[in-house]
Scaffold this motif. Structure first.
Motif, PDB file in Angstrom:
ATOM      1  N   ALA A  38      58.443  15.450 -62.092  1.00 45.82           N
ATOM      2  CA  ALA A  38      57.731  15.099 -63.288  1.00 45.82           C
ATOM      3  C   ALA A  38      58.608  14.051 -64.108  1.00 45.82           C
ATOM      4  O   ALA A  38      57.874  12.898 -64.480  1.00 45.82           O
ATOM      5  N   GLU A  39      59.685  14.142 -64.164  1.00 47.38           N
ATOM      6  CA  GLU A  39      60.662  13.091 -65.000  1.00 47.38           C
ATOM      7  C   GLU A  39      60.721  12.031 -64.013  1.00 47.38           C
ATOM      8  O   GLU A  39      60.903  10.747 -64.706  1.00 47.38           O
ATOM      9  N   TRP A  40      60.952  11.864 -62.969  1.00 45.85           N
ATOM     10  CA  TRP A  40      61.125  10.968 -61.910  1.00 45.85           C
ATOM     11  C   TRP A  40      59.801  10.095 -62.165  1.00 45.85           C
ATOM     12  O   TRP A  40      59.740   8.749 -61.962  1.00 45.85           O
ATOM     13  N   ARG A  41      58.641  10.754 -62.136  1.00 44.08           N
ATOM     14  CA  ARG A  41      57.276   9.985 -62.232  1.00 44.08           C
ATOM     15  C   ARG A  41      57.387   9.454 -63.543  1.00 44.08           C
ATOM     16  O   ARG A  41      56.733   8.137 -63.597  1.00 44.08           O
ATOM     17  N   ARG A  42      57.772   9.873 -64.329  1.00 44.81           N
ATOM     18  CA  ARG A  42      57.704   9.384 -65.833  1.00 44.81           C
ATOM     19  C   ARG A  42      58.290   7.862 -65.977  1.00 44.81           C
ATOM     20  O   ARG A  42      57.678   7.202 -66.632  1.00 44.81           O
ATOM     21  N   VAL A  43      59.304   7.550 -65.183  1.00 42.48           N
ATOM     22  CA  VAL A  43      59.908   6.458 -65.369  1.00 42.48           C
ATOM     23  C   VAL A  43      59.449   5.312 -64.443  1.00 42.48           C
ATOM     24  O   VAL A  43      59.979   4.038 -64.483  1.00 42.48           O
ATOM     25  N   VAL A  44      58.621   5.467 -63.559  1.00 45.28           N
ATOM     26  CA  VAL A  44      58.113   4.647 -62.570  1.00 45.28           C
ATOM     27  C   VAL A  44      56.534   3.973 -63.176  1.00 45.28           C
ATOM     28  O   VAL A  44      56.050   4.671 -63.510  1.00 45.28           O
ATOM     29  N   ALA A  45      56.833   2.712 -63.074  1.00 44.53           N
ATOM     30  CA  ALA A  45      55.574   1.986 -63.203  1.00 44.53           C
ATOM     31  C   ALA A  45      54.107   2.309 -62.558  1.00 44.53           C
ATOM     32  O   ALA A  45      54.350   2.809 -61.310  1.00 44.53           O
ATOM     33  N   PRO A  46      53.044   2.350 -62.986  1.00 45.30           N
ATOM     34  CA  PRO A  46      51.972   2.504 -62.135  1.00 45.30           C
ATOM     35  C   PRO A  46      52.072   1.693 -60.986  1.00 45.30           C
ATOM     36  O   PRO A  46      52.210   0.370 -61.047  1.00 45.30           O
ATOM     37  N   GLY A  47      51.487   2.516 -59.776  1.00 44.37           N
ATOM     38  CA  GLY A  47      51.513   2.166 -58.417  1.00 44.37           C
ATOM     39  C   GLY A  47      52.767   1.963 -57.804  1.00 44.37           C
ATOM     40  O   GLY A  47      53.161   1.664 -56.569  1.00 44.37           O
ATOM     41  N   GLY A  48      53.821   2.558 -58.478  1.00 43.13           N
ATOM     42  CA  GLY A  48      55.414   2.300 -57.990  1.00 43.13           C
ATOM     43  C   GLY A  48      55.428   3.833 -57.162  1.00 43.13           C
ATOM     44  O   GLY A  48      54.660   4.449 -56.927  1.00 43.13           O
ATOM     45  N   LEU A  49      56.860   3.640 -56.774  1.00 48.61           N
ATOM     46  CA  LEU A  49      57.217   4.961 -55.563  1.00 48.61           C
ATOM     47  C   LEU A  49      58.064   5.760 -56.053  1.00 48.61           C
ATOM     48  O   LEU A  49      58.891   5.409 -56.646  1.00 48.61           O
ATOM     49  N   VAL A  50      57.777   6.993 -55.655  1.00 50.04           N
ATOM     50  CA  VAL A  50      58.924   8.434 -55.816  1.00 50.04           C
ATOM     51  C   VAL A  50      59.181   8.707 -54.461  1.00 50.04           C
ATOM     52  O   VAL A  50      58.254   8.874 -53.846  1.00 50.04           O
ATOM     53  N   GLU A  55      63.375   4.287 -69.963  1.00 50.36           N
ATOM     54  CA  GLU A  55      62.228   4.095 -70.985  1.00 50.36           C
ATOM     55  C   GLU A  55      60.946   4.733 -69.792  1.00 50.36           C
ATOM     56  O   GLU A  55      61.144   4.717 -68.731  1.00 50.36           O
ATOM     57  N   ASP A  56      59.845   4.931 -70.303  1.00 50.41           N
ATOM     58  CA  ASP A  56      58.544   5.251 -69.289  1.00 50.41           C
ATOM     59  C   ASP A  56      58.274   3.881 -68.564  1.00 50.41           C
ATOM     60  O   ASP A  56      58.562   2.878 -69.361  1.00 50.41           O
ATOM     61  N   ALA A  57      57.928   3.910 -67.540  1.00 49.38           N
ATOM     62  CA  ALA A  57      57.324   3.126 -66.522  1.00 49.38           C
ATOM     63  C   ALA A  57      58.320   2.071 -66.462  1.00 49.38           C
ATOM     64  O   ALA A  57      57.731   0.728 -66.354  1.00 49.38           O
ATOM     65  N   ALA A  58      59.718   2.070 -66.645  1.00 47.32           N
ATOM     66  CA  ALA A  58      60.775   0.953 -66.632  1.00 47.32           C
ATOM     67  C   ALA A  58      61.070   0.521 -65.323  1.00 47.32           C
ATOM     68  O   ALA A  58      61.895  -0.442 -65.153  1.00 47.32           O
ATOM     69  N   VAL A  59      61.028   1.402 -64.207  1.00 46.79           N
ATOM     70  CA  VAL A  59      61.202   1.003 -62.904  1.00 46.79           C
ATOM     71  C   VAL A  59      60.206   1.040 -61.709  1.00 46.79           C
ATOM     72  O   VAL A  59      58.982   1.660 -62.305  1.00 46.79           O
ATOM     73  N   THR A 117      76.511   7.968 -65.849  1.00 44.99           N
ATOM     74  CA  THR A 117      76.588   9.522 -66.075  1.00 44.99           C
ATOM     75  C   THR A 117      75.203  10.250 -66.852  1.00 44.99           C
ATOM     76  O   THR A 117      75.255   9.984 -67.808  1.00 44.99           O
ATOM     77  N   ALA A 118      74.410  10.686 -66.015  1.00 46.86           N
ATOM     78  CA  ALA A 118      73.118  11.240 -66.647  1.00 46.86           C
ATOM     79  C   ALA A 118      72.567  12.541 -65.780  1.00 46.86           C
ATOM     80  O   ALA A 118      72.919  12.661 -64.533  1.00 46.86           O
ATOM     81  N   ASP A 119      71.581  13.143 -66.462  1.00 51.89           N
ATOM     82  CA  ASP A 119      71.058  14.287 -65.876  1.00 51.89           C
ATOM     83  C   ASP A 119      69.743  13.941 -65.266  1.00 51.89           C
ATOM     84  O   ASP A 119      69.084  13.073 -65.678  1.00 51.89           O
ATOM     85  N   ALA A 120      69.505  14.389 -63.976  1.00 51.70           N
ATOM     86  CA  ALA A 120      68.473  14.066 -63.211  1.00 51.70           C
ATOM     87  C   ALA A 120      67.011  14.594 -63.792  1.00 51.70           C
ATOM     88  O   ALA A 120      66.254  14.015 -63.524  1.00 51.70           O
ATOM     89  N   LEU A 121      67.347  15.449 -64.924  1.00 52.65           N
ATOM     90  CA  LEU A 121      66.174  15.920 -65.439  1.00 52.65           C
ATOM     91  C   LEU A 121      65.759  15.338 -66.819  1.00 52.65           C
ATOM     92  O   LEU A 121      64.689  15.492 -67.519  1.00 52.65           O
ATOM     93  N   TRP A 124      64.588  15.982 -44.193  1.00 51.61           N
ATOM     94  CA  TRP A 124      62.983  15.779 -44.472  1.00 51.61           C
ATOM     95  C   TRP A 124      62.894  14.815 -45.427  1.00 51.61           C
ATOM     96  O   TRP A 124      63.786  14.927 -46.621  1.00 51.61           O
ATOM     97  N   THR A 125      61.820  14.127 -45.405  1.00 49.16           N
ATOM     98  CA  THR A 125      61.590  12.914 -46.342  1.00 49.16           C
ATOM     99  C   THR A 125      60.133  13.315 -46.940  1.00 49.16           C
ATOM    100  O   THR A 125      59.393  14.072 -46.381  1.00 49.16           O
ATOM    101  N   VAL A 126      59.883  12.800 -48.251  1.00 48.30           N
ATOM    102  CA  VAL A 126      58.817  12.807 -48.986  1.00 48.30           C
ATOM    103  C   VAL A 126      58.852  11.542 -49.838  1.00 48.30           C
ATOM    104  O   VAL A 126      59.672  11.326 -50.591  1.00 48.30           O
ATOM    105  N   ARG A 127      57.569  11.158 -50.044  1.00 46.25           N
ATOM    106  CA  ARG A 127      57.180   9.976 -50.840  1.00 46.25           C
ATOM    107  C   ARG A 127      55.880  10.023 -51.391  1.00 46.25           C
ATOM    108  O   ARG A 127      55.148  10.791 -50.687  1.00 46.25           O
ATOM    109  N   GLY A 128      55.775   9.542 -52.628  1.00 46.15           N
ATOM    110  CA  GLY A 128      54.398   9.468 -53.054  1.00 46.15           C
ATOM    111  C   GLY A 128      54.160   8.512 -54.241  1.00 46.15           C
ATOM    112  O   GLY A 128      55.353   7.895 -54.793  1.00 46.15           O
ATOM    113  N   ARG A 129      53.172   7.889 -54.414  1.00 53.19           N
ATOM    114  CA  ARG A 129      52.792   6.992 -55.421  1.00 53.19           C
ATOM    115  C   ARG A 129      52.213   7.281 -56.713  1.00 53.19           C
ATOM    116  O   ARG A 129      51.623   8.126 -56.762  1.00 53.19           O
TER     117      ARG A 129
END
Length: 269
Positions: A126-138, A102-106, A93-97, A261-266
C-alpha cells in the motif's frame, strides 16, 4: 548471537552479501527489468535497494530519468552509493513502510528480494502504491525459498538433519508469501490492477565446494547468521552433510539453479 538474530539475519556487510547471494541476483534483476518494459525517461524508486544491484540494472537497461534507492541498512546504502555512481541516482536510508517520497511522485516502484522480510506485507505494498503516479507500475521479486532456490534448499535440508531446530528457521517454511498465489493476492488487495505473476530461473554455478560453502560463514543473511550460532562440531557436521548432498561435476564445479517469483501491478488511473 541470539536466536532472534539468527532468525532476522545480519544486513551490514555489502561485500559478504554479494558473495552469498548478491552475485546471483544480478541476472535475475536484468531479466526482471527487461520484462517490465518500462519506457525511457521514467522516475524509479528501488525499495530495499541493498547493495544496489537492482538500481544499477535500472540505470543500465531502462534509461530512467532518475532512480532513488532506499534501504534500512546504512551500511548497505553506503555500499550502494560507493559502487553505483551516476548523476541520475540517489540513495537514502529509509524504511520500506515509510518512504521519504511524496504521493504520486514516481512512475515505477521496484523491490528485489525484500518483500518477505517486511513485517507488514499489505502495508508495504500500500505504501509503494501511494508514491506511484496513476498509471504507474509497482513490481517486485522474491526468491522461491520453498523450491527453486536450490542453494538455500540444499542448505536447510542438511541443516535440519544435523539440528532439528533448524527446521523452524527454514526460509521455505517461514515465508509463505513467496509464491505466485500469495503475491498476486497481495498486489490485488492493495488495489493494483493488471496484476501478473511469473518466474525467473538463472543458473548458479560454483567453482567448487568451497565457493558454495564459504559464503555461509559470512554472517550476512539468514542462513549465514544461523551458521554463526553453531558450535564447531555442528558446523563441521553441516559442512560435511552439504558436501555429500551437492551435485559435484567432474571438474569439481557445482551447477544449481535459482528461481525468483515475480509480481507486478498497475496503479489505477
Amino acid at each position: 548471537m541470539d536466536e532472534t538474530t539468527a532468525v532476522t539475519g545480519s544486513w551490514t556487510d555489502g561485500d559478504r552479501y554479494e558473495r552469498y547471494v548478491g552475485r546471483w541476483s544480478r541476472p535475475v534483476a536484468q531479466r526482471f527489468v527487461a520484462e517490465l518494459g518500462v519506457p525511457a525517461g521514467r522516475r524509479w524508486l528501488d525499495v530495499g535497494c541493498g547493495t544496489g544491484v537492482l538500481t544499477s540494472t535500472v540505470l543500465d537497461h531502462a534509461a530512467p530519468a532518475s532512480v532513488l534507492g532506499v534501504d534500512r541498512s546504512p551500511e548497505f546504502v553506503a555500499h550502494a552509493a560507493a559502487h553505483v555512481v551516476d548523476p541520475r541516482v540517489a540513495f537514502r536510508t529509509a524504511d520500506a513502510l515509510v518512504l521519504p517520497v511524496e504521493d504520486a511522485a514516481v512512475d515505477v516502484v521496484v523491490s528485489g528480494l525484500v518483500l518477505n522480510f517486511l513485517p507488514g506485507h499489505p502495508a508495504a505494498v500500500a505504501e509503494w502504491r501511494r508514491v506511484v503516479a496513476p498509471g504507474g507500475l509497482v513490481a517486485a521479486y522474491v526468491w522461491d525459498y520453498a523450491g527453486g532456490m536450490e542453494l538455500m534448499r540444499l542448505f536447510w535440508a542438511a541443516a535440519t538433519r544435523v539440528t532439528l531446530a533448524a527446521g523452524s528457521l527454514d526460509e521455505g517454511a517461514r515465508f509463505p508469501v513467496c509464491a505466485p498465489g500469495p503475491l498476486g493476492g497481495l498486489f490485488r488487495g492493495a488495489g493494483l490492477t493488471d496484476v501478473v505473476t511469473g518466474s525467473i530461473d538463472v543458473p548458479t554455478v560454483f567453482a567448487d565446494f568451497d565457493d558454495y560453502w564459504t559464503p555461509f560463514l559470512g554472517g550476512t543473511g539468514h542462513a549465514p547468521a544461523y551458521v554463526a550460532t553453531l558450535g564447531r562440531d555442528d558446523r563441521t557436521a553441516l559442512r560435511e552433510a552439504l558436501r555429500a548432498d551437492v551435485p559435484v561435476r567432474d571438474d569439481g564445479s557445482i551447477a544449481l539453479t535459482a528461481r525468483a517469483w515475480t509480481v507486478r501491478g498497475r496503479v489505477p488511473g
